[in-house]
Scaffold this motif. Sequence first.
Motif, PDB file in Angstrom:
ATOM      1  N   ALA A 147       0.151  78.397  58.189  1.00  0.00           N
ATOM      2  CA  ALA A 147       1.064  77.844  57.801  1.00  0.00           C
ATOM      3  C   ALA A 147       2.261  78.164  59.079  1.00  0.00           C
ATOM      4  O   ALA A 147       2.950  77.416  59.650  1.00  0.00           O
ATOM      5  CB  ALA A 147       2.293  78.348  57.016  1.00  0.00           C
ATOM      6  N   ILE A 148       2.326  79.627  59.390  1.00  0.00           N
ATOM      7  CA  ILE A 148       2.873  79.374  60.585  1.00  0.00           C
ATOM      8  C   ILE A 148       2.026  80.211  61.934  1.00  0.00           C
ATOM      9  O   ILE A 148       3.573  79.912  63.039  1.00  0.00           O
ATOM     10  CB  ILE A 148       3.456  81.571  59.925  1.00  0.00           C
ATOM     11  N   VAL A 149       1.336  79.832  62.502  1.00  0.00           N
ATOM     12  CA  VAL A 149       0.931  79.974  64.163  1.00  0.00           C
ATOM     13  C   VAL A 149       1.866  78.500  64.481  1.00  0.00           C
ATOM     14  O   VAL A 149       1.875  78.873  66.005  1.00  0.00           O
ATOM     15  CB  VAL A 149      -0.102  79.679  63.934  1.00  0.00           C
ATOM     16  N   VAL A 150       1.974  77.454  63.810  1.00  0.00           N
ATOM     17  CA  VAL A 150       2.789  76.827  65.509  1.00  0.00           C
ATOM     18  C   VAL A 150       4.819  76.656  64.674  1.00  0.00           C
ATOM     19  O   VAL A 150       4.332  77.633  63.735  1.00  0.00           O
ATOM     20  CB  VAL A 150       2.777  74.832  64.412  1.00  0.00           C
ATOM     21  N   GLU A 151       4.951  76.247  65.438  1.00  0.00           N
ATOM     22  CA  GLU A 151       6.626  76.536  65.846  1.00  0.00           C
ATOM     23  C   GLU A 151       7.682  75.756  64.463  1.00  0.00           C
ATOM     24  O   GLU A 151       7.714  74.680  64.986  1.00  0.00           O
ATOM     25  CB  GLU A 151       7.378  77.036  66.489  1.00  0.00           C
ATOM     26  N   PRO A 152       7.849  75.401  63.798  1.00  0.00           N
ATOM     27  CA  PRO A 152       8.109  74.030  62.394  1.00  0.00           C
ATOM     28  C   PRO A 152       9.422  74.226  62.473  1.00  0.00           C
ATOM     29  O   PRO A 152       9.736  74.857  63.014  1.00  0.00           O
ATOM     30  CB  PRO A 152       7.097  74.030  61.580  1.00  0.00           C
TER      31      PRO A 152
END
Lengths: 377, 273
Positions: A147-152
């Motif tokens: 969940a944290i590897v992308v920058e949502p």
Amino acid sequence: MVDVHLKGIVKRFGKTIAVNGIDLDIRDGEFIVLLGPSGCGKTTTLRIIAGLEKPDEGRVLFGDRDVTYLPPRERNVSMVFQSYAIWPHMKVYDNIAFPLKIKKFPKEEIDKRVKWAAELLQISELLDRYPHQLSGGQRQRVAVARAIVVEPDVLLMDEPLSNLDALLRVKMRSELKKLQRRIKVTTIYVTHDQVEAMTMGDRIAVMNKGKIQQVGRPDEIYLKPANVFVAGFVGTPQMNFFDATVEVKDDEIILDASDFKVRLPKDYLPVLQEYNGKTVIVGIRPEHIYPEGHAPTTAKKLSWIEGTVDFVEALGSDTILHLNTGSMILVVKISGSHHYEIGSKVKVALDLSNIHVFDKESQVSLLYKKQREVQSS
Amino acid sequence: MEESSIVKYYLRKIIIAGLVILAVLWVITPFVISILYAFASKTDYYSPNILIPLHYTLEHIQKLLDLGATRAIINSVIVAVITIIISFALGLPAGYAFAKFVFRGKDTLKLLIIGLRMFPILVIAVPLVTLYIKLGLNDSLLGVALAHTAMALPFVIIISSSIFAGVPKELEEAAMIFGLDRKGAFFRITMPLALPGLTAAAIFTFIMSWNEVFIASVLTLTNRTLPAFILTSAMAAPDFIKFAAGFIMIFPAMVFVFIARKYLITMWGITLK
Ligand SMILES: Nc1ncnc2c1ncn2[C@@H]1O[C@H](COP(=O)(O)OP(=O)(O)OP(=O)(O)O)[C@@H](O)[C@H]1O
Ligand SMILES: [Mg+2]
């Protein structure tokens, strides 16, 4: 990075109402915690924000963009599922890399980010394994890493630390919180662990039965609970509650509980005047009751009562006394380790500046009602 | 006390092993017999003193192949493959819909589909032939495949719906959160996870079509599938030819099952029902 607004969200599943009219404004970059007992609608609310569920009524806004009916992939959110939902046919590495691959990141960048996230969550040596070779807590950390590897724009986490051991959980809490501060992503974090809520949240939204009971900073939630539910749900041991009849005298107010009377100073007159002769619910936290010799010097307004020691919980850092005052039990928390004989009589003081009074019918706090009316207008 | 429980433990193991051996023998004996006799030389076969033949020959098989079995095998494979393709193309979307969506009349529809299986094929055979003649499908492989599809479709729908239901919906939802649409999530998440189960369904469909003799005999005249061919030509021949025919029937199905078997047991160490 976006602010999120929930406007009158209602969600029904057949006859059950999972979410019953939620209004919530979440600021850009805020870390907000949804706290509530099992089945109160936390996951459903999160799924509505993610776009996995369409609300029956109400709107979801990201900034001023209405996303209520947009599919999840057009919202740029990221989510840790309560059930982890990591893909069994992909290795840990590919699970974490998947969102980046979809978004067509270059290979080196993917590798860099996956390694970084794995490092942060202490799963670097597991990257080459399949999910079925992992323990529950390890799977959960893979889900967080993914969940944290992308920058949502919005990071949604549904009890992401529930399966970790106590030590790791404390460490992960601070890691997640630090990470969130650094990348300033708007975060909505679901938990039913109040310590987690208090330590991590910029603000906490306490939920019960599909409704938000109170939204506020952790200290507000703790010190100024808006109703009996919030007062009872937050804090361990639980707040003491007892019924009392209000008697307004010339220069003081008397709360008449059956076992004892509490004399309140005049300050309480504005809120209690109209309750003269009526019954209210009085609440006081265990740490706001002081045995003789333990009252802090700062505590000014005290009301002394007497009780018999019924039971003692020696926790080492704290001592919890169960005092029998005749027809009820008052729980008293003293910090430090102290010895009390069971059956002995103890005099305790109620700290009147930390007392809570609730309407018997609506269960709403009489003290913090006015304040909230001011806030919401 | 200790000892008697150990005895019990081993006794139990022995009994279970015995039962397993019995079950395996039960299944395997007919196979062994037909394989042995399919290759037995004519004299060994007829010799009253020999139970297990000593001289083997490919003669019988060769004879059958010369008589037209080669063509029939090819026909059977073609029919089975077309059956799998059509029944999966129609059945998988239906199974997916049953598994993942709630809609009105779902249970009734499911019941109807299972109900289709109750129709004796005999009842529809004659109307089917008339219909096929009108459509120009009689004596064609496509015609047989369509009939087999009708027989396999309920099975494919019900099985695939339970396979898809076995894939947690959060797995697909997670893929949708991280940027895929429903179609992408299906092909990259659900499909690979459902593959072992779907392979099993394909094997079953293949064998059903491969074995089906009645409809195939009724609908075809020159384009016989293998069972129809054996029924009409080999049954009048000597016994060892019949065994050879039996072997030809079993063999390709066995090869197919062996190849597909490894997909059945485990894939990525997980077993989806
Ligand atoms: N798909 C569904 N179908 C029917 N009822 C549902 C569904 N999802 C949730 N519910 C019901 O809605 C209510 C809220 O569920 P939800 O999962 O949001 O609770 P929660 O606060 O996340 O609880 P927990 O802390 O146990 O995860 C529950 O009563 C639940 O039974
Ligand atoms: Mg939940």
